[in-house]
Design an enzyme around this catalytic site. Structure first.
Site, PDB file in Angstrom:
ATOM      1  N   GLU A 105      53.135   5.876  53.470  1.00 17.71           N
ATOM      2  CA  GLU A 105      52.635   6.583  52.280  1.00 17.71           C
ATOM      3  C   GLU A 105      53.506   7.818  51.982  1.00 17.71           C
ATOM      4  OE1 GLU A 105      48.501   6.476  53.783  1.00 17.71           O
ATOM      5  OE2 GLU A 105      47.989   5.912  51.733  1.00 17.71           O
ATOM      6  N   GLU A 125      46.133  -0.210  57.756  1.00 15.18           N
ATOM      7  CA  GLU A 125      44.804   0.400  57.901  1.00 15.18           C
ATOM      8  C   GLU A 125      43.683  -0.625  57.925  1.00 15.18           C
ATOM      9  OE1 GLU A 125      47.236   1.408  55.979  1.00 15.18           O
ATOM     10  OE2 GLU A 125      47.506   3.569  56.233  1.00 15.18           O
TER      11      GLU A 125
END
Ligand code: NAI
Length: 698
Positions: A105, A125
């Protein structure tokens, strides 16, 4: 932790390295230092471009697992990502090793991404029941499109650089991040390249109608392949909002969704499973300082289902194996068992012929046990009969070199009794693999009374080499996994006799999240295995124990399941997964009437309540007898060997979430019908009295 991120300026290029070995995880200190380095580099007038990279083996593996479940301290990653993106100076993420989760990210918020050929990226995730919560769900689709973004985020898979560049996730592949980074920076500076700020445009999700169509397809796809999982659906929801809303609103939606998942039972269970897997190799023998013995040459006795699977697992890890069988005909079968797996892998393109040939160079066979004289470890996988195993071990005793580890793959038998056939019981251990042994990750390491610490350490070392998940089990009948299985299999058979059809039970268990129910599993494993075991135990069975004859009656007909085309289900070319069989139901009814049982109705909830209570109760007995080191080891056993749904965390985690007091009251209710079977484990009573749960013992 001073130097978790460092700024070095060389000429007009600033290098910020992430430096928190071994994986540069994004702990608070690293985030703080990274922010300071960024601010300094941005303010420094001599700096024209900024390169972020990782020290050591990787760019960064993402969030710091030690911070899981704790309130996160600032600076928060989404803010750092915004800071990066807003920079007037070009910022480049230079990736080697891996850039996962929060780390990717960060890379998504930089203006350019370059990577070495062996680097991989990913947003894993979902494996923890979460979603990328630092704008990953908003920036990723803008960069690579709806379908690619959903694939990456819902699969959680790592994407190798070549594929990442194809989908547009990275801009360029470089052979060296330093040199490549400098020339890439010079290139974009000289070209005056536009700084791509993903939050500022819709990018690859410009076509709203097309994007929303993909969203609907993906929703339907996930409902079909795994309707129980919450995180993939929420990821899709977030991407939908990325299409519909502006970035800021999309971020609010992402944050809300992230918080919902963070406080969900599913992510709690998946995070538990993640930590449980890491904990299972913490054992007293290693804590006492035991070191594994040399493990370079392996012998495997038996070339049947298990012997061949174990052989393949070892060969794939580069360990040379000599396989022993009884006679020429049997060894031919063993060789075929091994070769056919490699043939299939080559056919399916999973392996090249050259690679398969190279692996098989390490494989030799013999019908002479003496050929095991130079082996460091010998694993026996012959028939499940004590006298046969003892004979093999007594011969091995005379042949194996001093210090060789002698292991049995027995499913149930007493390892101390097997060891007693040798004069070196300290070298004998149980290594219980699961079928197919080249695929299934669980390895129960069964520790008998007299085994030496370094032999146990060698078992754990083997697990590591074979990429298995080891669990230390005590030497009781069925060890951890099969012992508990037997108990809930009994509960299933009692429910069947009391009124639930085997098909209802299977459906309820599948609905709970298992890939198959117990009766489908018996048909897959072969009914004869359980039948042999029941015969073996008949002499020791307590008079108080309820015994259901249905399974025996099915076996008496030669219906052993899939391999005979018939078991609880009927298998035909039209019904390859098995059709319900009225003749089986007739047997069930006959047995009920013989015993004078009036069938009663079971709802799916009642089925699950009994099934799980039986599982948890036996798990508690395994713990109180010290047959497992900790409740989470039981969870690992059931997750990796018996397909317990991972998003439910394992039976002991399930019990904690359901409420241990509720498990106890269920057991007490069932105890009224059958005090022998349903007597609550003392440990459960004790924990409930103390207001504790299983997790207090982890
Ligand atoms: P299998 O019947 O497929 O293979 C056993 C092999 O051992 C046969 O090929 C046989 O020829 C060979 N054999 C028998 N006596 C021998 C001797 N004295 N010397 C050399 N070879 C000999 O059986 P399977 O399923 O592979 O089981 C082997 C062991 O693994 C058993 O103890 C079983 O309980 C255990 N096990 C089986 C699992 C399964 O799912 N099948 C799972 C975990 C453990």
């Amino acid at each position: 932790m001073e130097n978790t991120a460092n700024l070095n300026i060389e000429g007009d290029i600033a290098f910020i390295d992430l430096n928190y070995p071994p994986m540069n995880s994004l702990c608070q200190s690293l985030r703080d230092n990274l922010k300071k380095c960024l601010e300094n580099a941005m303010q420094d007038n001599t700096v024209k471009a900024i390169i972020i990279h990782g020290q050591g083996r990787v760019f960064s593996a993402g969030a710091d697992i030690n911070e899981f479940g704790k309130p996160l301290e600032s600076p928060h990653l989404p803010d750092i990502c915004d800071l990066i993106e807003a920079s007037d100076k070009p910022i480049i993420a230079a990736i080697h090793g891996t850039a996962l989760g929060g780390a990717f990210e960060i890379a998504l918020s930089t203006h350019f991404r370059i990577a070495t050929p062996t680097a991989s990226i990913g947003l894993p995730e979902v494996h923890l029941g979460l979603l990328p919560g630092s704008a990953g769900t908003q920036r990723m689709p803008r960069l690579v499109g709806v379908k690619n973004a959903i694939d990456v985020m819902t699969s959680g898979q790592q994407i190798i650089a070549k594929k990442a560049i194809e989908m547009g996730a990275i801009d360029e592949i470089v052979s060296d991040i330093k040199e490549g980074g400098i020339s890439f920076a010079k290139k974009i500076l000289s070209e005056g390249r536009h700084l791509k700020r993903l939050s500022k445009s819709k990018g690859a999700i410009e076509n709203k109608e097309e994007g929303l169509k993909v969203i609907e397809e993906q929703r339907a796809h996930w409902r079909k392949i795994n309707p129980n999982l919450e995180a993939p659906q929420k990821i899709i929801d977030c991407v939908e909002q990325a299409i519909k809303l502006d970035f800021k609103e999309g971020m609010i939606f992402e944050q809300k969704s992230f918080q919902e998942l963070m406080s969900s039972d599913q992510s709690s269970c998946l995070i538990h499973a993640f930590f449980a897997e890491r904990k299972s190799n913490k054992i007293p023998e290693l804590a006492r300082g035991a070191k594994p013995r040399t493990l370079e040459k392996l012998g495997v006795i038996g070339g049947g289902t298990m012997g061949s699977g174990i052989t393949i697992a070892a060969l794939n890890s580069g360990i040379p194996v000599t396989m022993i069988e009884r006679d020429a005909e049997s060894i031919e079968r063993g060789v075929e068992n091994v070769h056919k797996i490699y043939r299939r892998d080559v056919e399916k393109g999973r392996l090249t012929q050259e690679k398969a040939d190279a692996i098989l160079k390490n494989y030799s066979t013999s019908t002479n046990l003496e050929d095991l004289a130079d082996k460091d470890m010998i694993i026996e996988a012959v028939f499940e009969q004590l006298d046969v195993k003892k004979e093999v071990f007594s011969k091995l005793d005379a042949i194996a070199k001093e210090g060789a580890v002698l292991a049995s793959n027995t499913s149930y038998l007493d390892i101390d009794k097997i060891a007693s056939a040798t004069k070196r019981s300290g070298d004998v251990i149980g290594l219980h693999f699961f079928s197919p042994a080249n695929i299934m990750r669980l390895l129960e390491i069964v520790v008998p009374e007299s085994v030496k610490d370094d032999v146990v350490a060698t078992g754990f070392h083997l697990a590591k080499l074979l990429k298995k998940v080891p669990v230390r089990a005590g030497n009781c009948d069925g060890f951890i996994g099969n012992r508990i299985l037997e108990n809930y299999a009994k509960a299933a058979s009692y429910m069947m006799e009391d009124g639930a059809s085997p098909y209802d039970i299977d459906k309820a268990v599948v609905n709970f999240g298992y890939p198959m129910g117990p009766f489908q599993m018996f048909d897959l494993a072969g009914g004869d295995i359980g039948w042999d075991d029941r015969k073996r135990r008949a002499a020791f069975r307590s008079n108080h124990e309820r015994y259901v004859n249905i399974a025996d009656r099915i076996c008496e007909k030669g219906w052993f399941g899939q391999k005979t085309g018939r078991g609880y289900y009927k298998y035909t070319p039209e019904a390859r997964r098995g059709a319900e069989d009225p003749e089986v139901l007739a047997i069930v009814e006959e047995e009920r009437s013989v015993k004078g049982i009036t069938p009663k109705n079971f709802t799916p909830e009642e089925i699950i309540r009994k099934y799980l209570a039986a599982m948890v109760n036996e798990g508690a007995k395994v713990l109180e007898e010290n047959m497992a080191l900790r409740p989470s080891d039981i969870d690992v056993t059931k997750l990796f060997g018996y397909a317990f749904p991972r998003h439910k965390g394992g039976p002991m985690k399930y019990a904690d979430q359901y409420g241990l007091d509720k498990i106890l009251s269920d057991l007490k209710e069932f105890e009224k019908e059958d005090p022998h079977f349903w007597k609550p484990a003392d440990l459960i009573v004790k924990l409930v009295n103390e207001g504790k749960n299983f997790d207090s013992l982890n």
